[in-house]
Each structure stands twice: as structure tokens, then as C-alpha cells.
Design an enzyme around this catalytic site. Structure first.
Site, short mmCIF file in Angstrom:
data_model
loop_
_atom_site.label_atom_id
_atom_site.label_comp_id
_atom_site.label_asym_id
_atom_site.label_seq_id
_atom_site.Cartn_x
_atom_site.Cartn_y
_atom_site.Cartn_z
N GLU A 107 0.89 -1.53 0.05
CA GLU A 107 -0.05 0.15 0.03
C GLU A 107 0.66 1.27 0.16
O GLU A 107 0.47 2.15 -0.59
CB GLU A 107 -0.84 0.16 1.31
CG GLU A 107 -2.13 -0.73 1.05
CD GLU A 107 -1.80 -2.51 1.25
OE1 GLU A 107 -0.73 -2.77 1.86
OE2 GLU A 107 -2.58 -3.18 0.84
N HIS A 177 -11.97 -5.74 8.06
CA HIS A 177 -12.70 -5.40 6.43
C HIS A 177 -14.00 -4.71 6.57
O HIS A 177 -14.83 -4.67 6.11
CB HIS A 177 -13.03 -6.94 6.06
CG HIS A 177 -11.92 -7.75 5.44
ND1 HIS A 177 -11.22 -8.48 6.44
CD2 HIS A 177 -11.24 -8.13 4.25
CE1 HIS A 177 -10.19 -9.26 5.84
NE2 HIS A 177 -10.22 -8.95 4.67
#
Lengths: 373, 277
Positions: A107, A177
Site C-alpha cells: 500500500e 474489513h
């Protein structure tokens, strides 16, 4: 917390509107359904529309951006085959591997690469696969992207960068999540943060975000990807950033939220009307940074009562900023203390999600508190 | 293919009469079967010490005396280029000494020297096209100097005065130039103290060795002298000119005023948002 639930159970008889009462004794199967009801809106635009859900609206916006801007590229983990949420489906086939491509599992690298690309003048549209994974990119986003223009005396900037990422509760996402990280980034001047509540908003806001001259974090509520369906205009259109929407009107209470929570609040407004005879202004902030203070202040000056609701934990959630700003600007208009209904100050749990999220019962309870103060 | 091989070897060893553990698979290869790996097996559980491996060789063209070792590697640069390289390297060194002193004296708040890296800066910059974008970290001043950033521009940024291209927003050495295609420097880790320079990571002996035997400026000077392109007289004159120019630029920069206070609030976004007005 336990004692809170116990005392609520004891109060059942005296307060049939309490959330625990309704949850325990209501006949509808809460656990399987979503905690909100998506109500489609109509776009205020002439022209052809097509039935699209949120991921299709995002896909459509990306398609238009790639078609009209030859420098635009889309990249992230697994975007070539279409993405884990199908937002990039068909794009590599249409625009080629040079313009739509996968990145390594990194990321920090995705953000850093996007910043460099945007600095050279190309339109960089990055995807972080889950908002929960954006934290390794935090330094790049906050120390580099956000400060690029300022620190260079406007010689250099990375305004052509847009980072898209799915956020918020999805029913079973648990700690990693389900997060809503907007508050972390709201503390960083130089960034824009945009959160759409629907397909129509998503397409227009994403096109605006891609085209605006500032780096944007575009957070998409993942539970809406399939469940939110609207007639979305097929044309190229843009919606204003930094402007909040009033999605329902009333003079008694102001309800402020963003993303999925807007739909919860719309329902809360209906419940308040039905059960308490109270009419609510429901405001979708749309943009967390910069945020539309005027719309909120004007509403609170009218109603005197404010509820802010968000899934992210209570402490230092974005509701804290809104509450602080409102009490400063609207103190004498307030008829009751500002209520914040948020995720608890715990990591996002798995099986306990239905208790964790600021569902309509908790919000309704807060509205009740506001009107009875 | 490899998976099938592994499965086969697992199954045969499971069902063999002898219960001995075989390190050979059916094809007689005595290596771990990781795709792309050329590793070996070991039965010793121990940490590997760094000194058992030779390092990757380090490329060089010149020795410490500035002599080209392999003539086929000589880039055959013209006199003008190499002299310019030497001048920029020494100018950088000169600027560094004076600016470092000024930081010690409290006249500027921060300074990073480029000691020992003059060769890498100028060499890299010289190899690039002027249109190539450079994303420097903060010991890259030599590349800017090569491209033509003036002493005044360096000093203005260090003082954060009204002529600083960066508008006084950043600490010293955070240079940037749109015209020279040098992206403004940041401090991404942000915790460097003025005292934290390279000498914190090197022993005194190591630094002395470099300074006396391996310094890029010294090596290039030997080369220049051997080609007849430089001598003691030129060295003396250049050193004096250099020092004078740096000190004069320094004095000019110190006197200039700071930028207007309104610059604090500008350039956060492309257009100033309402909450900053």
C-alpha cells in the site's frame, strides 16, 4: 457496558421505545438483514439513465475518466481482472495494460507511486483494496501527498491523485474489513475526503474527485456496492465536492451522517415522525474534508438539537469535530447536548457487529433523548 | 510439475517399508524444491554471520590516485565537462562548510552537509537529461547546483526569506525548482536533528580514511592535474573566488525580510477553502 445493558433491560416496562426492547421483542429477523434500507433517489439531470449499482457507477466513472483523459491510469491490487468488488471490470480489456494494471502487495508503494505519477502531470487513480489496509500508506498520504503543494511554495503538487478505497461495515468484515478510517485523515490539511451515499452520488463525486486539483481520498461504503441500485445518468457529469446534501427536511432535530449511515438516519427520521411526531433534517456531509459547516450550522440554528452518527469509534471520530464546531458556532441555539451515536471504543468485532454499529434503534434512542431533554 | 514431484515423494516415503526419512526425491536432487530458489539444505540450526559471504563487487573506474584502471572504461569526457564537475563539487563543499558553521552559530536553524557525496550528486546529475525529473532526498544539493541553482537561491531557501521559492514554508535544505525539474525535497521521516549527520553512523577512523585517501574531490583533482587541466595556481584562485561568492550570497540572504505572514495559509489546497479564509 454490561451494566448499561442490564439497566436497560430493567427499564423495559417504563420505556417501550428503548432499543433493547424493540430488538429483543420485535418479530423481524434482524441478524440476517442489513441494518439499513437503501432508498433510491432520482438524479436531477436530463438525459438517459441506466440501472446501476454502486460498483457499476464507480466502474462507469472510471471508464469515462479513462476515455476522456489520455493521461489517466488506474492501478492497485487485483484491478486487472476487475477488482475484488468489480469496480474495474472490463477496463484493462478496453484501455490496455499500460493504463490499467496491478501493483505489488504494497500500500505504501501504491500511494507513493501514485504521488510521483501525479506530480509528473498524469491522472493517477489508485485503489487500496480495503480501507483497513490504508494505514501503511499513511505516511505517503499525509506527509507527502497532502503537503506537496504547500511545502514547495506551489512549485509542485499532486492534485491529479485520487485514491479510492472500500470502507465501512459489511455484515461480517470484523476488525480488518469493516473500518471507516476517515477521522485519521481528516486531521491532515491538504487532503480531500469524499464519501458517497449512493450510485448517483458516487459517479458524479468520483469524476469530480479525479478532476479536482487536490489529492482526494474517495471512500466507498462497500455494503452499498451491490445493494444500492439507482437509475444513474449515463452521461459524463460531476457533483460538487465540499457541499453537504439535505436529504430530508424538518424543523425539530438535525441528523448528520455520511455513507451508509445516511440511509440509517433517513429511516430514523421516519421513525421519529411516526413514533414521536418529530420532523428531522437529515444531512449527508458528502465531504469530510473540507466539510460544509454552513449547512450544518444553519440546520442546528433552526432545530437546536443535533445527532451525529458514524460507524467509526466514538473517541476522536469525525463526530467529535462536528460537535466541537457546532457547540462553538451554535451554542445559544442548542436546546439539548449534542448526541453522538457511534461505534464503541473497541476494535470492530465479528459476531457482535449488530450491537456495535450505530443502528436505527440506538440512533432513535438518541433522538428520543434529544427531544425529551 | 514440482507439486506432482513433491506429492510423489511424500507418498512413496509414507508407504515405504523402512521408516527412514529420505532427503532425496525420486529424481535424485538434493535441494529444496522452492520455485526459483537455488538454495541448499542444512541440518544446523544457527544464525548466519555476515562475514561468511563476500559482498557484491563495487564498480570503479579510478583508483584513489585518480588513475583510470581499465582504459576501456574511461568515459572520455572533454576538459570543459570534467573541470565543470570539479568546480561544482568544490563549490558544494565550500557552501557546505560555511552553511554548517552558520547553523552552529544559530543563524539558520538546520543544515545537512553533503560531505563525501559530491561525486554521486554531480555524476548522477551530469548523466541525466535536464528535462528529467529529480526526486531528491535531502543530501542531493549537488544535483541542483549542477543544473544551475544559484548560491542566492540556496541561501534564500535556508533563510526562508521573501525570495525563497518555497515561500518560507520548510526548514533549510528543502530546496525545489520547477525550472530545473527538481521536485521539492521533503523530510518523510521528519525526525532528523541538526546534529544527526553521517558522522553519527561512522567511526572517526573510517571518516578520516575517507577524507584522506578516498575523497571524491581529491581523486578527481589528481585526474585533472594528470591531464594538465588543473594546477595549484588555479586551485588557489578558485578556492578564493568560491569562498567570496558563497560569503557574499550568504550576507545578501541574511539581510532579506521574511515572506508575508499570509503565506502561512496559502497553497494548502489549489483554491483556499472557506475554513481557512
Amino acid at each position: 457496558m454490561k451494566s448499561k445493558i442490564m439497566s436497560k433491560l430493567l427499564m423495559l416496562k417504563s420505556n417501550p421505545c428503548s432499543p433493547m426492547f424493540i430488538r429483543l421483542f420485535s418479530k423481524s429477523p434482524q441478524c440476517m438483514a442489513t441494518h439499513f434500507k437503501f432508498q433510491p433517489e432520482t438524479a436531477h439531470l436530463d438525459g438517459e439513465t441506466a440501472k446501476m449499482n454502486l460498483f457499476q457507477a464507480v466502474n462507469n466513472a472510471l471508464d469515462i475518466a479513462l476515455a476522456k483523459d489520455p493521461s489517466a491510469v488506474v492501478f492497485g491490487e487485483d484491478v486487472s481482472f476487475g477488482g475484488v468488488f468489480r469496480c474495474t471490470i472490463g477496463l484493462q480489456e478496453k484501455y490496455g495494460k499500460d493504463r490499467v494494471f496491478n501493483t505489488p502487495l504494497c500500500e505504501q508503494g501504491i500511494a507513493g507511486f501514485g504521488i510521483g505519477l501525479a506530480t509528473t502531470g498524469a491522472t493517477a487513480i489508485a485503489e487500496i483494496q480495503f480501507g483497513d489496509y490504508i494505514l501503511p500508506a499513511f505516511d505517503q498520504i499525509c506527509n507527502e501527498a497532502a503537503k506537496f503543494r504547500y511545502r514547495s511554495g506551489n512549485l509542485w503538487e499532486c492534485g491529479k491523485l485520487t485514491i479510492r478505497s472500500p470502507i465501512s461495515a459489511v455484515g461480517h468484515g470484523a476488525l480488518y474489513h469493516s473500518q471507516s478510517p476517515e477521522a485519521f485523515f481528516s486531521h491532515c490539511p491538504g487532503l480531500r475526503i469524499v464519501i458517497p451515499r449512493s450510485p448517483i452520488k458516487a459517479k458524479g463525486l468520483l469524476l469530480s474527485s479525479i478532476r479536482t486539483a487536490d489529492p482526494v481520498l474517495f471512500f466507498e461504503p462497500k455494503v452499498l456496492y451491490r445493494s444500492a441500485v439507482e437509475e444513474v445518468p449515463v452521461q459524463d457529469y460531476m457533483l460538487p465536492l465540499s457541499k453537504a446534501d439535505i436529504v430530508a427536511e424538518g424543523d425539530d432535530v438535525t441528523l448528520v451522517g455520511w455513507g451508509t449511515q445516511v440511509h440509517v438516519l433517513k429511516e430514523v427520521a421516519e421513525m421519529a415522525q411516526e413514533k414521536l411526531g418529530v420532523k428531522c433534517d437529515v444531512i449527508d456531509l458528502v465531504s469530510i474534508l473540507p466539510w460544509d459547516k454552513d449547512t450544518v450550522f444553519n440546520s442546528v440554528k433552526k432545530t437546536g438539537r443535533l445527532l451525529i452518527a458514524h460507524e467509526a469509534p466514538l473517541t476522536s471520530g469525525f463526530g467529535a469535530e462536528v460537535a466541537a464546531a457546532v457547540q462553538e458556532a451554535c451554542f445559544l441555539s442548542l436546546e439539548a447536548p449534542i448526541q453522538r451515536v457511534c461505534g464503541f471504543d473497541t476494535p470492530f468485532p465479528h459476531v457482535f457487529e449488530p450491537f456495535y454499529i450505530p443502528d436505527k434503534w440506538r440512533c432513535f434512542d438518541a433522538v428520543n433523548k434529544l427531544v425529551r431533554f | 510439475m514440482i507439486v506432482r514431484r513433491l506429492l510423489r515423494s511424500c507418498l512413496t516415503s509414507q508407504f515405504s517399508e523402512a521408516s527412514s526419512i529420505s532427503t532425496h526425491d525420486n529424481l535424485g536432487e538434493d535441494r529444496p524444491q522452492f520455485p526459483g530458489s537455488r538454495s541448499q539444505w542444512t541440518e544446523k540450526l544457527e544464525f548466519i554471520q555476515p562475514d561468511i559471504y563476500d559482498g557484491i563487487p563495487v564498480y570503479r573506474v579510478m583508483n584513489t590516485k585518480g588513475q583510470i584502471i581499465d582504459q576501456t572504461q574511461d568515459p572520455q569526457l572533454p576538459e570543459e565537462t570534467v573541470v565543470k564537475m570539479y568546480k561544482v563539487m568544490t563549490q558544494l563543499n565550500s557552501m557546505d562548510r560555511i552553511m554548517y558553521e552558520s547553523q552552529r552559530q544559530g543563524r539558520i536553524s538546520f543544515y545537512m552537509t553533503n560531505f563525501g557525496e559530491e561525486g554521486t550528486h554531480i555524476g548522477s546529475a551530469a548523466a541525466l537529461n535536464p528535462k528529467d525529473l529529480i526526486f531528491g532526498q535531502y543530501r542531493e544539493a549537488g544535483t541542483l547546483l549542477w543544473r544551475g541553482f544559484s548560491l542566492d537561491q540556496f541561501m534564500n531557501q535556508c533563510y526562508g526569506n521573501c525570495e525563497d521559492l518555497g515561500k518560507g514554508r520548510q526548514m533549510p535544505v528543502h530546496y525545489g525548482s520547477k525550472d530545473l525539474n527538481f521536485v521539492t525535497i521533503s523530510s518523510p521521516l521528519g525526525t532528523q536533528m541538526p546534529q544527526d549527520d553521517s558522522t553519527a553512523y561512522r567511526s572517526v577512523d573510517e571518516v578520516r580514511y575517507w577524507d584522506e585517501r578516498d575523497h571524491p574531490i581529491a581523486r578527481l583533482k589528481y585526474y585533472l592535474v594528470s591531464k594538465g587541466w588543473w594546477d595549484d595556481a588555479k586551485e588557489k584562485a578558485w578556492k578564493e573566488q568560491n569562498k567570496k561568492e558563497v560569503l557574499q550570497a550568504f550576507a545578501r540572504a541574511e539581510k532579506k525580510l521574511k515572506p508575508n505572514w499570509t503565506e502561512l495559509f496559502k497553497d494548502v489546497y489549489h483554491e483556499m477553502p472557506q475554513h481557512l479564509r
